[in-house]
Design a protein around this motif. Structure first.
Motif, mmCIF file in Angstrom:
data_model
loop_
_atom_site.group_PDB
_atom_site.id
_atom_site.type_symbol
_atom_site.label_atom_id
_atom_site.label_comp_id
_atom_site.label_asym_id
_atom_site.label_seq_id
_atom_site.Cartn_x
_atom_site.Cartn_y
_atom_site.Cartn_z
ATOM 1 N N GLN B 131 42.398 -7.777 22.509
ATOM 2 C CA GLN B 131 42.487 -8.804 23.399
ATOM 3 C C GLN B 131 41.498 -8.532 24.427
ATOM 4 O O GLN B 131 40.575 -9.178 24.682
ATOM 5 C CB GLN B 131 43.737 -8.952 24.197
ATOM 6 C CG GLN B 131 43.957 -10.050 25.159
ATOM 7 C CD GLN B 131 44.806 -11.151 24.544
ATOM 8 O OE1 GLN B 131 45.687 -10.836 24.178
ATOM 9 N NE2 GLN B 131 44.488 -12.303 24.806
ATOM 10 N N PRO B 132 41.051 -7.338 24.858
ATOM 11 C CA PRO B 132 39.867 -7.047 26.034
ATOM 12 C C PRO B 132 38.668 -7.085 25.112
ATOM 13 O O PRO B 132 37.845 -7.677 25.821
ATOM 14 C CB PRO B 132 40.508 -5.489 26.291
ATOM 15 C CG PRO B 132 41.793 -5.149 25.857
ATOM 16 C CD PRO B 132 42.308 -6.228 24.803
ATOM 17 N N GLU B 135 37.895 -10.675 25.214
ATOM 18 C CA GLU B 135 37.646 -11.039 26.585
ATOM 19 C C GLU B 135 36.154 -10.695 26.964
ATOM 20 O O GLU B 135 35.319 -11.466 27.561
ATOM 21 C CB GLU B 135 38.447 -10.483 27.529
ATOM 22 C CG GLU B 135 39.677 -11.416 27.615
ATOM 23 C CD GLU B 135 40.843 -10.738 28.264
ATOM 24 O OE1 GLU B 135 40.931 -9.639 28.894
ATOM 25 O OE2 GLU B 135 42.020 -11.168 28.074
ATOM 26 N N VAL B 138 33.551 -12.931 25.290
ATOM 27 C CA VAL B 138 33.373 -14.001 26.045
ATOM 28 C C VAL B 138 32.349 -14.056 27.231
ATOM 29 O O VAL B 138 31.705 -14.729 27.296
ATOM 30 C CB VAL B 138 34.716 -14.542 26.560
ATOM 31 C CG1 VAL B 138 34.663 -15.843 27.414
ATOM 32 C CG2 VAL B 138 35.670 -14.907 25.369
ATOM 33 N N PRO B 181 35.327 -15.595 19.850
ATOM 34 C CA PRO B 181 36.067 -15.368 20.865
ATOM 35 C C PRO B 181 36.930 -16.537 21.155
ATOM 36 O O PRO B 181 38.256 -16.368 21.527
ATOM 37 C CB PRO B 181 35.409 -14.846 21.889
ATOM 38 C CG PRO B 181 33.939 -14.955 21.751
ATOM 39 C CD PRO B 181 33.745 -15.197 20.165
ATOM 40 N N THR B 182 36.154 -17.578 21.503
ATOM 41 C CA THR B 182 36.738 -18.823 22.106
ATOM 42 C C THR B 182 38.048 -19.264 20.770
ATOM 43 O O THR B 182 39.216 -19.623 21.143
ATOM 44 C CB THR B 182 35.728 -20.195 21.887
ATOM 45 O OG1 THR B 182 34.729 -19.844 22.750
ATOM 46 C CG2 THR B 182 36.542 -21.323 22.592
ATOM 47 N N SER B 185 40.694 -16.641 20.877
ATOM 48 C CA SER B 185 41.990 -16.631 21.858
ATOM 49 C C SER B 185 42.692 -17.853 21.898
ATOM 50 O O SER B 185 44.075 -17.816 22.010
ATOM 51 C CB SER B 185 41.238 -16.233 23.165
ATOM 52 O OG SER B 185 40.096 -17.415 23.612
#
Lengths: 265, 312
Positions: B131-132, B135, B138, B181-182, B185
């Motif tokens: 997850q990080p 982020e 992004v 990433p888009t 997530s």
């Protein structure tokens, strides 16, 4: 895969020893001991009810039998659940075959958001059931779940178009389609209205002719109506186990009596 | 609580009737004005941009008499030359669509795969590490992606193909990584929102984890996953800087994936600075911008359509 052909010799053995024997079972979630050193039998072709206040560990115990608690990383066990000569908590047990043989129905009706028929064939396809057999299995399972007459003309409509009670019976049919030995029912009527509940109860009484049933319920009247044996749990401990008729009329333990008479809940 | 003084309240008719001048009423009004004007501002801005771009974008057709069909399908682009000018934008339209679809082809399996890994397979690890990482991805500016593409991917393609490295393929990889990433997530959110009930039902029937993912979770999440991919594509379509750095900006139609190409955005950013306002060339760039706007509306309509089907 021992579990897949476990059941056959079992039928003959029923008369003498229980189908399942839970021995000194403790279940932990991390540090927390949710079930504490429980020992009890589950008799074949009978309905065994688990009652007790919320959080007493009855659902945890039920979910341990078919290893649904394996989903939770922090869950671990001590003790044994002996079933046809094997310990179900053994690391060597194939949980997939186990869950096929010991089916489960959950508190909230949880049909897949797919057509009614797909809900039943879904799992059959995993086991490479022959196409020619599927139709028959679907019909039998739906008839056993007393749902056939209500849905036979709309097997291809979405399962979500059914009422809550019908959905729950569909979930039972879905479990029956796999021809399990044991059915675990986790508060199967708590989300249903009284009429639907009554139908599910009738169904359970009918099903015990062919299946062994363990049911968790917070409804004591329900336990009294449909079960042969009752287990009262409190705070993770098994307080009392016995024949339902005896336990409800003449409880041996004071805490059982207090619970049954509504002194605490 | 027994000593509540009921006698102090006036008669119920007074108590319950709307008070026209109370401070509560004024506060309500103030809040309403603030919120309404925020909403109005956004709506006005959207309409203004659309109108402005439409007017500017249509000028080349109306004022300069450019043929719309020729503009959309023509293959040669030399709008600023003396005498013979041609204004075929098809290579750029083709370039934009190819980069978008190829990038989606690259990012969709990777993104959905990592989303499944994050939500179903390694929940704690996925949420703590992946997850990080996503982020951070992004947050990296697109020029950095462009630079990395320029120094790593372009030479790599040059060594392994007949081309010079600047190519559709390089654009696809850079944009694919950018939209990854888009896609990841949004897919992860979609998968997380599948109720545990249904997963339990599947496991309870003796399905394996893969069977549950493949037969239950993915079909249930499909509309949201499609939305994730389309949102990624919308981003890919609009991306200018990183693409422009690696795609080669050739004005001819690419013949293979390792050929140079150009996109609508890269042509606008490259040329807008040295055209005179109001000239044919400048107006044509506005028309390219109009195509971009129309496409972004199309993407939004697609997303709306997919998500409205989900409710059924």
């Amino acid at each position: 895969m021992q579990a897949s052909d476990l059941g056959k010799e079992k039928k003959e053995a029923n008369a003498v020893s229980p189908l399942m024997d839970i021995k000194n079972l403790s279940v932990f979630y991390g540090e927390k001991e949710a079930v504490k050193n429980v020992s009890m039998p589950i008799e074949g072709n009978k309905v065994t009810a688990f009652i007790g206040p919320s959080g007493c560990g009855k659902s945890t115990l039920l979910r341990t039998i078919n290893r649904m608690n394996d989903q939770i990383d922090s869950a671990h066990y001590k003790g044994e659940i002996m079933y046809d000569g094997v310990n179900l908590l053994d690391k060597k047990i194939d949980v997939v075959s186990l869950r096929k043989e010991i089916g489960m129905v959950f508190q909230e009706p949880n049909p897949f958001p797919k057509p009614i028929i797909t809900n039943l064939t879904h799992a059959l396809k995993f086991y490479r059931t022959k196409k020619s057999e599927i139709q028959g299995i679907v019909e039998t399972a739906l008839k056993q779940a007393a749902l056939w007459d209500e849905v036979k003309n709309r097997l291809n409509s979405s399962a979500q178009s059914l009422s809550g009670g019908q959905q729950q019976r569909l979930c039972i049919a879905r479990a029956l389609a796999l021809k399990p030995q044991v059915l675990l029912l986790d508060e199967p009527t708590s989300a249903l209205d009284p009429i639907s509940s009554a139908k599910v109860e009738d169904l359970i009484i009918e099903l015990k002719k062919h299946y062994t049933i363990a049911i968790v319920t917070h409804n004591m009247e329900q336990a009294a109506r449909i079960s042969d044996y009752t287990t009262f749990m409190y705070n993770g401990e098994l307080i009392e186990y016995g024949e339902t008729s005896r336990l409800f009329t003449n409880p041996k333990e004071q805490r059982t009596e207090e619970y049954l008479t509504g002194k605490f809940s | 609580m027994s000593n509540i003084n009921h006698s102090s309240t006036s008669s119920s008719t007074h108590r319950l009737i709307k008070n026209k001048n109370g401070s509560v009423k004024r506060n309500e009004l103030r809040g309403k004005v603030v919120v309404y004007s925020c909403a109005a501002l956004i709506i006005i801005a959207t309409i203004a941009i659309t109108l402005f771009l439409t007017i500017k974008g249509l000028q080349s057709f109306i004022v300069n008499g450019v043929n719309v069909g020729e503009f959309l399908t023509g293959l040669t682009w030399s709008p600023s030359g003396e005498g013979d000018v041609s204004y075929g934008a098809f290579p750029f339209i083709f370039g934009s669509f190819s980069v978008t679809f190829l990038a989606a082809l690259f990012a969709a399996p990777l993104g959905i795969g990592s989303a499944i890994f994050m939500t179903e397979i390694a929940k704690t690890w996925g949420q703590k590490v992946l997850q990080p990482v996503i982020e951070i991805l992004v947050g990296i500016p697109s020029v950095v992606y462009g630079l990395i593409g320029l120094t790593v991917i372009v030479p790599l393609i040059r060594e392994h193909s007949s081309g010079i490295g600047f190519s559709l393929l390089a654009g696809m990889i850079v944009v694919g990584v950018m939209i990854l990433p888009t896609v990841t997530s949004i897919s992860a959110d979609a998968l997380k929102s599948i109720p545990q009930d249904i997963k339990d039902a599947s496991y309870g029937l003796g399905a394996t984890r893969w069977q549950t993912i493949y037969k239950v979770i993915l079909p249930a999440a499909m509309p949201s996953l499609a939305t994730a991919v389309v949102l990624g594509m919308a981003r890919a379509f609009g991306e200018a800087l990183a693409v422009q750095m690696v795609i080669g900006n050739s004005k001819a139609l690419p013949e293979s994936i390792t050929d140079q190409a150009a996109t609508l955005t890269s042509i606008i950013t490259l040329s807008m600075g040295h055209t005179t306002y109001g000239s044919l060339h400048n107006n044509l760039l506005w028309s390219l911008g109009l195509i971009l706007l129309v496409m972004s509306y199309v993407f939004i309509i697609i997303i709306r359509f997919i998500s409205s089907r989900r409710k059924v």
